[in-house]
Design an enzyme around this catalytic site. Sequence first.
Site, short mmCIF file in Angstrom:
data_model
loop_
_atom_site.label_atom_id
_atom_site.label_comp_id
_atom_site.label_asym_id
_atom_site.label_seq_id
_atom_site.Cartn_x
_atom_site.Cartn_y
_atom_site.Cartn_z
CE LYS A 1 -4.30 1.42 2.21
NZ LYS A 1 -5.21 1.12 3.32
CD GLU B 1 15.70 8.35 -5.30
OE1 GLU B 1 15.24 9.33 -5.91
OE2 GLU B 1 16.12 8.39 -4.13
#
Lengths: 746, 349
Positions: free
Chosen positions: A637, A709
């Site tokens: 999640k 990233e």
Amino acid sequence: MTKDTKNPPIDRVDGRLKVTGGANYFADFEIPNTAYCVIVGSKIAKGTIASLDTKKAQNAPGVLGVFTHQNMPPIPGWDAPVGGEADGPAPKPKTEETYRILSSSKILFDGQPIAIVVADTYERATYAASLVKATYSKQTARTDLQKHVAEGIAPKGADGGNYLRGKPDAYQAAPVTLEANYTIPIEVHNPMELHGILAHWTGPNTLMIYAKTQGVNATQQAMAEAFKIAPKNIHVHAEFMGGGFGMGLRTWPQETAVVAIARKIGRPLKLVVNRSQMFTLVGHRPYTVQTINMGADQDGKLIGIAHAATAETASYEDFTEATVNMTKFMYACPNVSTRYRIVRLDRSVPIWMRGPGEATGAFALESAMDEMAHKLKLDPIEFRLRNYTETDPEHNRPYSSKNLKEAYQRGAEAIGWSKRKNEPGSTREGDWLIGYGMSTGTFNAFRWEASARVLLKADGSLTVQSAVTDIGPGTGTALTMIAHNVLNVPLNRIKVEYGDTSLPKAPTQGGSAIVSAVGSAVFDACTSIKQALIELATKNGGPLVGRQADELTLADGILSILTEPKKKVAVSDLMQANNLAVIDRTKESKGGPQLQNYSMYSFSVHFVQVRVNPLTGVVRVTKAVSVADSGRIVSPKTAASQMIGGVAGGIGMALTEEAVIDHRFGRFVNNNLADYHVAVHADVPAIETIMIDKPDPIINPMGAKGMGEIALIGFAGAVANAVFNATGQRIRDLPITPDKVMQKLT
Amino acid sequence: MNPFQFTRVTTPKAAISAVTKEKGTYFLAGGTNLIDLMKREVVIPERLVDINKLPLATIEKTVTGLRIGATAKNSAVADNELVKKYFPLLSQALNAGASAQLRNMATVGGNMMQRTRCAYFYDNSMPCNKRSPVQTGGAAGSTERFRADKGQANGPTGCGAIGGFNRMHAIFGASEKCIAVHPSDMCIALVALDATVNVSGPKGDRKIPFGEFHRLPGDKPQQDNTLQPGELIMSVDLPTNRFSDNSHYLKVRDRASYAFALVSVGVALDMKGNTIRDVRLAMGGVAHKPWRLTKAEDFLRGKPATEANFKQAAALAMQGAKGYGENDFKLTLAPNSIIDALKTATKTA
């Protein structure tokens, strides 16, 4: 030990605290007798302070002091670099200039602090700061990278960026060639929470700091160096951070100054900068220009790539990042050369911003791949597949894991790639042009050294501790899940404590490395506790004497025999019988030497659908699908939330974000949140996130690779490629604003 | 921010008397712009007179149309059933402005009084004739330059935007002193809909046609409007019209919400079949005041709604337009936007 099953999505463990105001951010902390300070910034970008009038400010109500280069208290470590970098020793200034806050009348960048005004309230400090008057001897400031690209120098050190495989100019002779220039403007992190610090000298040589830092240990180290006191006498707390995105990856000079002034005035001192100071005092993504040369044969096999990047840095410090790295290993291309240069300008120093240099580089590389695919009349995915590589061509070694093909396929299905027409400008909906674009992202999957402590109490509760700060990605939640997976303690009996130097040392939160690094330490500590329990149960006189470890299972506080469920012992009984109130394990964890045999990267694929208005040039992202190939997903999640955040940031990078300087003055003209456009809700469509969720067998015991990233890296390229598919027009300068598109279409 | 006195008044008379009595006194309504200006020291009031308690927040039907009180919140007007039904252009324009939070605070009068968002106006280290006029003007809407504790605080004169960052700036009616634009969306709808401004001042009440409320910069860019010292906006009157079926506010901006217009177009038409019986056209983001396109309106009146006619109307609207470099794209974007808005409003898209 790792279960090869997917983890369930669980709620963010600190979610309730955050939405109810129970989470304390640095500025929330109140210490009696605290004073407040406000920074007065230079209004020129280069020159010297000719005069500085602080008298009115000093006489203003509530003012406790006005500190300038004339009376700044000395910092014992002033001559040593004040750095505290995320991943290594503090950078030694390599340039002729040195910047030490409030140490001279010299101005090196716009907004450079020229005074720090201290008062008994924030409001009085703010008012007094407005009374500080400076005059300057101005010099011509060089702030425009475009005008100074030729002055690029090769940075020293590992990030030199010069790389060659095969021949440097092989692309020239290829049947199909491309040369293209790409520009990324200055982008500013602009987290919602403003930068600052609360410094409290609790004794002559003991210090308590509440900071907005991505690494409490790094801040501790930086302050220890600056004030020449033992790190153990410096306590740094940063449990929560209202967004970092990289601006908290170092200790900024003004933080050190606040600590010094707090000592001088003998009171706790708090700094919270204002929004415009977020543009000049805490770094930014550097303005970068890039050229890509690419050559391929008629079958779409790459023959050569040359990737050159030039980025701005400050006159007083060389900042470098891995802008050209992705080009070295992404595609099976025999001839690859890269080149990276920096230009020292009269600007404040940049810092990594989410995705960092790789996001800048991926925009160029993945735009170029799309341009080549078009020249070759190939589907952009097909072109990438024809140059797919299963091994890392830069280091000639295997990837620890790579499921990028599956990622391409699943993303394509989710966005409806089959509806895309390869001929640009050929899909319309009413007056609007429709386009689809995709792009790849990749980033190192690190395994840094970290430590963690885990305590199992006889009542069955578990406490996990690490100094790591949670800047928002869900670190606490992921660590909870990792502990749960080893010890099977119910999730609601697990407590995570983090963001404080009193806890076991951890790296700075950055580089998508924390689940891998700290998670491994938590895993090891939990595994050690499990072994201890098994030993207690199976030792002579134990309730399961003689049994082997692999016969046992641990769940919900019960240790039992797998095949004979009635043979069991409660962990609490076991601990009581052995007079143990707690089993306490601290583990340091780092990767073994075998990791050197592999290239470890996470991968992402981004797909977008855009609508472009041919009259006004307005671009809207109408669908976004991001696929992460980052090993086993520990916390699905919060991982999905990271991907969603990456898309929102990516839309900003692609369409709206740009900090603009008027180079006549060397000053920003949009240094506020009304004029610096981060994407708002209306810009962000529903986002589908897909996790490949296959464990990496090499990197760490969880099989998890980082993903913060890669959520952003490549996204802007996908948007630019979709705009091309919609319109037939290529925008190579971010952001893709309506004027740029409209002018190409009219 | 600087210390200031704060008074709250409950009658327009008291408000007018308070600002007339002492120099450096400003009305404070929603504060969504004035407080920013104070923080940036672009405006340094000695006194603020809070007019939020004045009984001026009503929206009511009149014999000739609709009267909107000056302190009615932007969101209240945008969501008002009468406005949505009879003046949808106004509702659309209001909702295109700012953010939900700002619209909940900002008032109709304050929206009219907001200052330009030109970056040079807001940074008092940069030149700006609007912030730092050569001679200090006494009129309301101009900027007080001097304060005892501040000295000359408001920075250098000149126009930073000329030759600088002028991407957002004017292409119509600018002067060598100032090329700033008025930032309002609401005002574009109001000028298109022939609104009238009711003001009250020390010399009594008067009505100002909306098109004459704001002014071009000329030699006095410090004056945004034609209000006289001490005058208070009481309400805005909208005449009834037949435009409610064919209205559209197009705002072209850098992001989908919470951004000022690069160019905006307000269109309101009275259609009979495909024939334009009557039309109102105005643009935002192009001038120091809401820019009414009367030549284009005259051309379109009585003509069929065709793309060719829209193009001609747009070309007429652009007569006299001038770019300043970074905003040259508006010379194309503006006519394109007029065409796009007309297509949408006439449903010929």
